[in-house]
Design a protein around this motif. Structure first.
Motif, PDB file in Angstrom:
ATOM      1  N   ILE A  13       0.817  -1.212   0.000  1.00 52.31           N
ATOM      2  CA  ILE A  13       0.000   0.000   0.000  1.00 52.31           C
ATOM      3  C   ILE A  13       0.855   1.268   0.000  1.00 52.31           C
ATOM      4  O   ILE A  13       0.599   2.203  -0.766  1.00 52.31           O
ATOM      5  CB  ILE A  13      -1.007  -0.008   1.191  1.00 52.31           C
ATOM      6  N   ARG A  14       1.872   1.301   0.813  1.00 50.38           N
ATOM      7  CA  ARG A  14       2.667   2.543   0.891  1.00 50.38           C
ATOM      8  C   ARG A  14       3.463   2.800  -0.371  1.00 50.38           C
ATOM      9  O   ARG A  14       3.545   3.943  -0.841  1.00 50.38           O
ATOM     10  CB  ARG A  14       3.583   2.511   2.119  1.00 50.38           C
ATOM     11  N   SER A  15       4.030   1.744  -0.935  1.00 51.96           N
ATOM     12  CA  SER A  15       4.795   1.958  -2.165  1.00 51.96           C
ATOM     13  C   SER A  15       3.855   2.372  -3.296  1.00 51.96           C
ATOM     14  O   SER A  15       4.193   3.215  -4.128  1.00 51.96           O
ATOM     15  CB  SER A  15       5.582   0.698  -2.538  1.00 51.96           C
ATOM     16  N   ALA A  16       2.670   1.794  -3.331  1.00 52.84           N
ATOM     17  CA  ALA A  16       1.705   2.158  -4.365  1.00 52.84           C
ATOM     18  C   ALA A  16       1.292   3.623  -4.220  1.00 52.84           C
ATOM     19  O   ALA A  16       1.264   4.383  -5.193  1.00 52.84           O
ATOM     20  CB  ALA A  16       0.476   1.251  -4.285  1.00 52.84           C
ATOM     21  N   LEU A  17       0.988   4.038  -3.005  1.00 50.47           N
ATOM     22  CA  LEU A  17       0.572   5.427  -2.792  1.00 50.47           C
ATOM     23  C   LEU A  17       1.709   6.382  -3.137  1.00 50.47           C
ATOM     24  O   LEU A  17       1.484   7.463  -3.691  1.00 50.47           O
ATOM     25  CB  LEU A  17       0.127   5.624  -1.336  1.00 50.47           C
ATOM     26  N   LYS A  43       4.069   5.889  -5.367  1.00 52.25           N
ATOM     27  CA  LYS A  43       4.196   5.967  -6.825  1.00 52.25           C
ATOM     28  C   LYS A  43       3.091   6.842  -7.421  1.00 52.25           C
ATOM     29  O   LYS A  43       3.330   7.620  -8.354  1.00 52.25           O
ATOM     30  CB  LYS A  43       4.130   4.564  -7.442  1.00 52.25           C
ATOM     31  N   LEU A  44       1.890   6.697  -6.899  1.00 50.19           N
ATOM     32  CA  LEU A  44       0.800   7.546  -7.388  1.00 50.19           C
ATOM     33  C   LEU A  44       1.107   9.014  -7.095  1.00 50.19           C
ATOM     34  O   LEU A  44       0.819   9.885  -7.915  1.00 50.19           O
ATOM     35  CB  LEU A  44      -0.519   7.120  -6.737  1.00 50.19           C
ATOM     36  N   GLY A  45       1.692   9.262  -5.930  1.00 54.51           N
ATOM     37  CA  GLY A  45       2.055  10.633  -5.578  1.00 54.51           C
ATOM     38  C   GLY A  45       3.044  11.228  -6.561  1.00 54.51           C
ATOM     39  O   GLY A  45       2.916  12.387  -6.975  1.00 54.51           O
ATOM     40  N   ALA A  73       3.477  10.217  -9.660  1.00 59.59           N
ATOM     41  CA  ALA A  73       2.783  10.391 -10.941  1.00 59.59           C
ATOM     42  C   ALA A  73       1.909  11.645 -10.920  1.00 59.59           C
ATOM     43  O   ALA A  73       1.705  12.288 -11.948  1.00 59.59           O
ATOM     44  CB  ALA A  73       1.948   9.155 -11.243  1.00 59.59           C
ATOM     45  N   ALA A  74       1.400  11.992  -9.752  1.00 61.44           N
ATOM     46  CA  ALA A  74       0.534  13.168  -9.626  1.00 61.44           C
ATOM     47  C   ALA A  74       1.327  14.469  -9.631  1.00 61.44           C
ATOM     48  O   ALA A  74       0.747  15.548  -9.695  1.00 61.44           O
ATOM     49  CB  ALA A  74      -0.300  13.067  -8.351  1.00 61.44           C
ATOM     50  N   GLU A  75       2.647  14.366  -9.538  1.00 60.63           N
ATOM     51  CA  GLU A  75       3.461  15.594  -9.541  1.00 60.63           C
ATOM     52  C   GLU A  75       3.872  15.995 -10.951  1.00 60.63           C
ATOM     53  O   GLU A  75       4.481  17.036 -11.159  1.00 60.63           O
ATOM     54  CB  GLU A  75       4.715  15.383  -8.677  1.00 60.63           C
TER      55      GLU A  75
END
Lengths: 164, 164
Positions: free
Chosen positions: A142-146, A148-150, A152-154
């Motif tokens: 969960i933490r690594s996924a979040l 990575k999404l963070g 990608a959101a930058e």
DNA sequence: CGAATAAGGTTGACTTGTCCACCAAATCGG
DNA sequence: CCGATTTGGTGGACAAGTCAACCTTATTCG
């Protein structure tokens, strides 16, 4: 029973298109924040942003306001206002940074530490409930996924065919 | 290099306590929303909430305003205001619900569908970038994990030792 | 060394989301 | 059948987060 009934939990009989991940995460964030607000309100008269500042100062002693603000991901303006609210309430002391005149040095007062001691276990217990709700293979990533999404959101340059 | 330096990406040399999952998700949500706001602003003059309403109506035809609002997770008040903004801009038509006098029936106008056709691919591409950023084992469990966290965040009775 | 640029905090204005009271419509239960 | 309760939408007030301008301090570069 009318066709196309939509239930809240997505468990309807007919498959439907999934909501975009961005909306799912937004909704989740609002629910978690609402729950956090209720818990913090039950045990204190702090707002959630105020609690978050106290909580993260308690997690580790920052070496300046900038590090704390960036760790917490607060907007400069919101951070400034929240820190000043906490100073006004006597929960935080603010002094000049020893090396950088632009930054502030922040530390909890005794009242601030008392609030941290009172609310910390409550919010930690909630965090534990979140972790316990997850299966091992979910918890593992969960933490690594979040994270990575963070990242990608930058991204701000969507040069792939955008009519900029 | 001073001790205890904190970097934004959490890649510092020394291990530090993790931020609570609730704060991590909150930060992620803010970043995703900021990126979404920028994309929507680049291609239209909609706000993000307005775009979301259009987007979810386009995903499936709701059988009433209540189903749509609950699917989207909007507050009643915010949903009402956003729907009325869209109606005022000519992107949405609002009529009486055939069976339930409390509800509204919502549908996109041609202008609304045009906006959906223009922005849909842009936001879908972003969603694809999110999915592509994840490893297979992350992608496999992300939605179920978020869903479980959502249910855990709906708990309001923390009777475990709370001084209520 | 000094000008240009960047970073950090403050403040006001604005956007987005929440809370609550109110009213109308629907549902429930005796 | 009717009163009580619940649900849905509206609107105002407020909370939370963003944006931009401004000023001060630090850094960079020629």
């Amino acid at each position: 029973m009318p066709q196309n009934r939509i239930t809240d939990d997505g468990q309807s009989d007919r498959p439907r298109r999934e909501l975009p991940l961005s909306l799912v995460i937004h909704q989740l964030s609002l629910k978690i924040d609402a729950q956090g607000r209720a818990l913090v309100a039950r045990h204190s008269d702090l707002t959630l942003p105020q609690w978050r500042v106290i909580r993260v100062i308690g997690l580790e002693a920052p070496d300046g306001s900038t590090a704390l603000r960036k760790l917490m991901g607060f907007d400069k303006s919101q951070f400034s206002k929240t820190v000043n609210q906490l100073r006004a309430r006597g929960l935080l002391t603010v002094s000049a940074h020893p090396e950088d005149g632009r930054q502030l040095q922040l530390s909890l007062t005794e009242a601030g530490r008392a609030v941290l001691d009172r609310l910390g276990p409550v919010l930690d217990a909630r965090n534990d409930l979140f972790l316990q709700a997850l299966a091992p293979e979910e918890l593992k990533v969960i933490r690594s996924a979040l994270s990575k999404l963070g990242r990608a959101a930058e991204i701000t340059d969507f040069s792939k065919g955008d009519d900029e």
